[in-house]
Motif scaffolding. Structure first.
Motif, PDB file in Angstrom:
ATOM      1  N   PRO A  64       0.798  -1.235   0.000  1.00 33.35           N
ATOM      2  CA  PRO A  64       0.000   0.000   0.000  1.00 33.35           C
ATOM      3  C   PRO A  64       0.830   1.284   0.000  1.00 33.35           C
ATOM      4  CG  PRO A  64      -0.064  -1.054   2.160  1.00 33.35           C
ATOM      5  CD  PRO A  64       0.600  -2.017   1.224  1.00 33.35           C
ATOM      6  N   ARG A  65       2.087   1.217   0.405  1.00 32.70           N
ATOM      7  CA  ARG A  65       2.909   2.425   0.471  1.00 32.70           C
ATOM      8  C   ARG A  65       3.763   2.623  -0.785  1.00 32.70           C
ATOM      9  NH1 ARG A  65       3.113   4.762   5.344  1.00 32.70           N
ATOM     10  NH2 ARG A  65       5.098   5.781   4.870  1.00 32.70           N
ATOM     11  N   SER A  66       3.641   1.727  -1.735  1.00 36.46           N
ATOM     12  CA  SER A  66       4.411   1.845  -2.968  1.00 36.46           C
ATOM     13  C   SER A  66       3.634   2.650  -3.995  1.00 36.46           C
ATOM     14  CB  SER A  66       4.736   0.465  -3.527  1.00 36.46           C
ATOM     15  OG  SER A  66       3.546  -0.214  -3.881  1.00 36.46           O
ATOM     16  N   GLY A  67       4.295   3.018  -5.086  1.00 39.85           N
ATOM     17  CA  GLY A  67       3.646   3.796  -6.128  1.00 39.85           C
ATOM     18  C   GLY A  67       3.762   5.284  -5.868  1.00 39.85           C
ATOM     19  N   THR A  68       2.882   6.039  -6.517  1.00 36.40           N
ATOM     20  CA  THR A  68       2.878   7.491  -6.399  1.00 36.40           C
ATOM     21  C   THR A  68       1.667   7.916  -5.584  1.00 36.40           C
ATOM     22  OG1 THR A  68       3.952   7.699  -8.561  1.00 36.40           O
ATOM     23  CG2 THR A  68       2.908   9.671  -7.658  1.00 36.40           C
ATOM     24  N   ILE A  69       1.919   8.549  -4.448  1.00 35.03           N
ATOM     25  CA  ILE A  69       0.859   8.883  -3.499  1.00 35.03           C
ATOM     26  C   ILE A  69       0.791  10.387  -3.315  1.00 35.03           C
ATOM     27  CG2 ILE A  69       0.043   8.566  -1.123  1.00 35.03           C
ATOM     28  CD1 ILE A  69       1.630   5.945  -1.052  1.00 35.03           C
ATOM     29  N   LEU A  70      -0.425  10.921  -3.297  1.00 34.81           N
ATOM     30  CA  LEU A  70      -0.625  12.346  -3.039  1.00 34.81           C
ATOM     31  C   LEU A  70      -0.323  12.645  -1.574  1.00 34.81           C
ATOM     32  CD1 LEU A  70      -3.923  13.151  -4.965  1.00 34.81           C
ATOM     33  CD2 LEU A  70      -1.683  14.169  -5.373  1.00 34.81           C
ATOM     34  N   THR A  71       0.466  13.672  -1.338  1.00 30.57           N
ATOM     35  CA  THR A  71       0.808  14.065   0.028  1.00 30.57           C
ATOM     36  C   THR A  71       0.424  15.524   0.248  1.00 30.57           C
ATOM     37  OG1 THR A  71       3.048  14.701  -0.633  1.00 30.57           O
ATOM     38  CG2 THR A  71       2.739  12.451   0.128  1.00 30.57           C
ATOM     39  N   ALA A  72       0.572  15.972   1.463  1.00 30.74           N
ATOM     40  CA  ALA A  72       0.299  17.383   1.793  1.00 30.74           C
ATOM     41  C   ALA A  72       1.488  17.918   2.565  1.00 30.74           C
ATOM     42  CB  ALA A  72      -0.984  17.495   2.628  1.00 30.74           C
ATOM     43  N   ALA A  73       2.530  18.333   1.843  1.00 24.69           N
ATOM     44  CA  ALA A  73       3.733  18.871   2.477  1.00 24.69           C
ATOM     45  C   ALA A  73       4.109  20.197   1.821  1.00 24.69           C
ATOM     46  CB  ALA A  73       4.879  17.867   2.370  1.00 24.69           C
TER      47      ALA A  73
END
Length: 233
Positions: A64-73
């Motif tokens: 679940p933590r692999s790939g391209t994930i949207l973040t808020a930084a």
């Protein structure tokens, strides 16, 4: 429009529509490139830019933590911009001082520290009491103490600005501190001033805390300005 701007515009539209939320995975590379009408090579370059800006996080592997994930930084992008401003000397020590006065006195005036916030701030100050603490470690705890107060004002934009400012000026702050003729004496004074600020916040005296922060920032600015390292020609 540049490729990374096209990708950002697509991400923004998806977020605004609710089709994507923070923490979601972006479509696979092939599908996204086809949807945007760009090559996979151009997409990869665009994604590198967005990762540097703190918009996405990419990781290889499975799960679940692999790939391209949207973040808020957003503080990551702001810190990069501020670092460049410092490097090119468009932003000077005086500008940092003025910005800190504005941000931090407002934060103190609107801070609502709960029991956990007060405990966290107290723990930071306890760690700073170690006389053997190296200058960079002291300054890191010092910055976290100030950011803790800023977060207690419950203004996410202000917290983001403070986080970005802390990150971008870390090297600048260390250079100024290490140029002081008697850092141990300065550290003793800073510890006392921090305790005074926390005391006022614990007593719910926000005006008093703001005034102490103002005096704290002004005093340190004057001291570091007098012994500032000479910039390279």
């Amino acid at each position: 429009m540049k490729t990374h701007e096209r990708v950002m515009a697509w991400v923004t539209e998806e977020l605004q529509s609710g089709r994507l939320t923070i923490g979601d995975h972006l479509p696979g590379e092939r599908a996204l490139a086809e949807a945007l009408g760009i090559s996979r090579g151009s997409l990869r370059e665009a994604l590198r830019v967005l990762e540097a800006l703190g918009t996405i996080r990419t990781s290889t592997g499975s799960g679940p933590r692999s790939g391209t994930i949207l973040t808020a930084a957003p503080e990551q992008a702001l810190a990069l911009a501020l670092s460049m401003q410092l490097a090119t000397r468009h932003v000077e020590h005086e500008h940092i001082y003025e910005a800190r006065l504005l941000l931090e006195t407002w934060s103190a005036e609107h801070a609502e520290l709960g029991a956990s916030d007060l405990a966290a701030a107290e723990a930071l100050l306890d760690r700073m009491d170690d006389p053997a603490l190296a200058v960079p470690d002291f300054l890191e705890l010092d910055a976290e103490f100030h950011v803790t107060i800023a977060r207690a004002a419950h203004n996410p934009l202000l917290s983001t600005l403070m986080d970005a400012l802390r990150t971008s000026i870390a090297d600048h702050t260390r250079e100024r501190a290490e140029a002081l003729p008697d850092w141990p004496s300065t550290a003793v004074r800073l510890r006392s001033e921090h305790r005074g600020i926390l005391e006022r916040l614990r007593a719910d005296d926000r005006a008093g805390a703001a005034e102490r922060i103002r005096a704290h920032i002004r005093g340190y600015y004057r001291e570091t300005s007098q012994s500032a390292p000479t910039p390279d020609a």
